[in-house]
Design a protein around this motif. Sequence first.
Motif, PDB file in Angstrom:
ATOM      1  N   LYS A 104       0.818  -1.213   0.000  1.00 41.07           N
ATOM      2  CA  LYS A 104       0.000   0.000   0.000  1.00 41.07           C
ATOM      3  C   LYS A 104       0.854   1.267   0.000  1.00 41.07           C
ATOM      4  O   LYS A 104       0.451   2.303  -0.520  1.00 41.07           O
ATOM      5  CB  LYS A 104      -0.915   0.019   1.237  1.00 41.07           C
ATOM      6  CG  LYS A 104      -1.982  -1.043   1.239  1.00 41.07           C
ATOM      7  CD  LYS A 104      -2.979  -0.796   0.107  1.00 41.07           C
ATOM      8  CE  LYS A 104      -4.066  -1.861   0.028  1.00 41.07           C
ATOM      9  NZ  LYS A 104      -5.097  -1.710   1.045  1.00 41.07           N
ATOM     10  N   THR A 105       2.044   1.175   0.589  1.00 37.70           N
ATOM     11  CA  THR A 105       2.884   2.365   0.762  1.00 37.70           C
ATOM     12  C   THR A 105       3.663   2.709  -0.507  1.00 37.70           C
ATOM     13  O   THR A 105       3.772   3.883  -0.878  1.00 37.70           O
ATOM     14  CB  THR A 105       3.894   2.121   1.921  1.00 37.70           C
ATOM     15  OG1 THR A 105       3.182   1.718   3.076  1.00 37.70           O
ATOM     16  CG2 THR A 105       4.711   3.361   2.218  1.00 37.70           C
ATOM     17  N   ILE A 106       4.199   1.682  -1.147  1.00 35.24           N
ATOM     18  CA  ILE A 106       5.117   1.925  -2.276  1.00 35.24           C
ATOM     19  C   ILE A 106       4.469   2.760  -3.395  1.00 35.24           C
ATOM     20  O   ILE A 106       5.087   3.733  -3.850  1.00 35.24           O
ATOM     21  CB  ILE A 106       5.709   0.585  -2.783  1.00 35.24           C
ATOM     22  CG1 ILE A 106       6.710   0.083  -1.737  1.00 35.24           C
ATOM     23  CG2 ILE A 106       6.397   0.741  -4.139  1.00 35.24           C
ATOM     24  CD1 ILE A 106       7.170  -1.350  -1.918  1.00 35.24           C
ATOM     25  N   PRO A 107       3.233   2.450  -3.798  1.00 33.01           N
ATOM     26  CA  PRO A 107       2.639   3.293  -4.852  1.00 33.01           C
ATOM     27  C   PRO A 107       2.512   4.767  -4.446  1.00 33.01           C
ATOM     28  O   PRO A 107       2.592   5.656  -5.301  1.00 33.01           O
ATOM     29  CB  PRO A 107       1.252   2.673  -5.063  1.00 33.01           C
ATOM     30  CG  PRO A 107       1.395   1.264  -4.593  1.00 33.01           C
ATOM     31  CD  PRO A 107       2.364   1.326  -3.452  1.00 33.01           C
ATOM     32  N   LEU A 108       2.347   5.015  -3.135  1.00 31.04           N
ATOM     33  CA  LEU A 108       2.226   6.403  -2.669  1.00 31.04           C
ATOM     34  C   LEU A 108       3.560   7.140  -2.785  1.00 31.04           C
ATOM     35  O   LEU A 108       3.611   8.328  -3.074  1.00 31.04           O
ATOM     36  CB  LEU A 108       1.765   6.443  -1.200  1.00 31.04           C
ATOM     37  CG  LEU A 108       0.431   5.756  -0.864  1.00 31.04           C
ATOM     38  CD1 LEU A 108       0.185   5.772   0.642  1.00 31.04           C
ATOM     39  CD2 LEU A 108      -0.711   6.471  -1.592  1.00 31.04           C
ATOM     40  N   ILE A 109       4.637   6.422  -2.545  1.00 31.21           N
ATOM     41  CA  ILE A 109       5.970   7.047  -2.519  1.00 31.21           C
ATOM     42  C   ILE A 109       6.546   7.152  -3.928  1.00 31.21           C
ATOM     43  O   ILE A 109       7.264   8.110  -4.254  1.00 31.21           O
ATOM     44  CB  ILE A 109       6.931   6.207  -1.630  1.00 31.21           C
ATOM     45  CG1 ILE A 109       6.373   6.046  -0.213  1.00 31.21           C
ATOM     46  CG2 ILE A 109       8.340   6.814  -1.587  1.00 31.21           C
ATOM     47  CD1 ILE A 109       6.240   7.319   0.574  1.00 31.21           C
ATOM     48  N   LEU A 110       6.204   6.165  -4.770  1.00 31.67           N
ATOM     49  CA  LEU A 110       6.841   6.037  -6.095  1.00 31.67           C
ATOM     50  C   LEU A 110       6.716   7.281  -6.964  1.00 31.67           C
ATOM     51  O   LEU A 110       7.594   7.550  -7.787  1.00 31.67           O
ATOM     52  CB  LEU A 110       6.217   4.861  -6.851  1.00 31.67           C
ATOM     53  CG  LEU A 110       6.995   3.558  -6.897  1.00 31.67           C
ATOM     54  CD1 LEU A 110       6.296   2.583  -7.834  1.00 31.67           C
ATOM     55  CD2 LEU A 110       8.439   3.784  -7.349  1.00 31.67           C
ATOM     56  N   SER A 111       5.637   8.032  -6.789  1.00 29.66           N
ATOM     57  CA  SER A 111       5.465   9.218  -7.647  1.00 29.66           C
ATOM     58  C   SER A 111       6.498  10.303  -7.312  1.00 29.66           C
ATOM     59  O   SER A 111       6.722  11.209  -8.111  1.00 29.66           O
ATOM     60  CB  SER A 111       4.044   9.762  -7.520  1.00 29.66           C
ATOM     61  OG  SER A 111       3.677   9.839  -6.172  1.00 29.66           O
TER      62      SER A 111
END
Length: 272
Positions: A104-111
């Motif tokens: 859940k966290t990685i997609p939030l940070i990836l941008s």
Amino acid sequence: MCETCGCSTDGGAVLRKPGQTGYHVHISESCDGSDSHHHGEGHPHDHSHHHEESSSRKVLLEQDVLLKNNLLAERNRGFFEARNIFALNFLSSPGSGKTTLLEKTIPLILSHFPVAVIEGDQQTTNDADRIHILGVPVIQVNTGSGCHLDAMMINRALKELELQNNSLLCIENVGNLVCPAMFDLGEALKVVVISVTEGDDKPLKYPNMFHEADLCILNKIDLLPYVDFDARKCRENAVRINHHLEWLEVSAKTGEGLDVWQQWIENKLKQR
Ligand SMILES: Nc1nc2c(ncn2[C@@H]2O[C@H](COP(=O)(O)OP(=O)(O)OP(=O)(O)O)[C@@H](O)[C@H]2O)c(=O)[nH]1
Ligand SMILES: [Mg+2]
């Protein structure tokens, strides 16, 4: 059974009945649960002599293992610092939700920042497969009989991963609240994840883990109405052990609290 950190040996284990303080029954118990040597109740033998010798040897061996690990961890740390890679070591008991939290966290940070992951488990590539779907570099370390990741495993994994400068590296340790606390991997910070189904006394039972951690994430708060778990008491127990411990409450399932967690990571990344 773990042969490196010595958790397969008794380590001076003491068995106490509820409310009992002074009476010790010595058992030799391996971490696979087998009980090879047991003195029954009411026989507090003095067998300290040969144990003293072997325990001092064990202490020396453990110090040696940890010293070697710490030296290598410093090399990993130097590598991370030189490339401005922010490495987080995620620790928890099995199933508290580390991989779900990363999913859940990685997609939030990836941008905003590149992310890579090292997954630690005794067997299977299940967790690496789950992270791979997100499209980030990931490698699985299977520790076999080992119950923790160590600095050498991370050192080898780093050579296989395509890491970018100025990025976030998430290391998911083997699910275990004991041994992983002892092994520095070279990470910037340790994040301990506990979930509301585990009991609010976990910090008291596993104090080393909470003492070593920088941040505690209480996960699965969506289940709070259904379980007997006092979040305030759990936090008090944890902070009593470690006054510097930061605390976040999330549900990786519903997304509650993930905005604060995302902010926490991005603040750390920007500070670097
Ligand atoms: N209700 C609820 N379930 C969750 C939450 N987070 C994870 N789970 C569930 O908990 C189970 C274990 O989740 P994982 O993410 O695999 O846990 P883990 O800590 O990575 O497990 P190991 O790698 O085996 O130590 C799965 O069934 C998840 O769906 C949450 O916030 N709420
Ligand atoms: Mg996992």
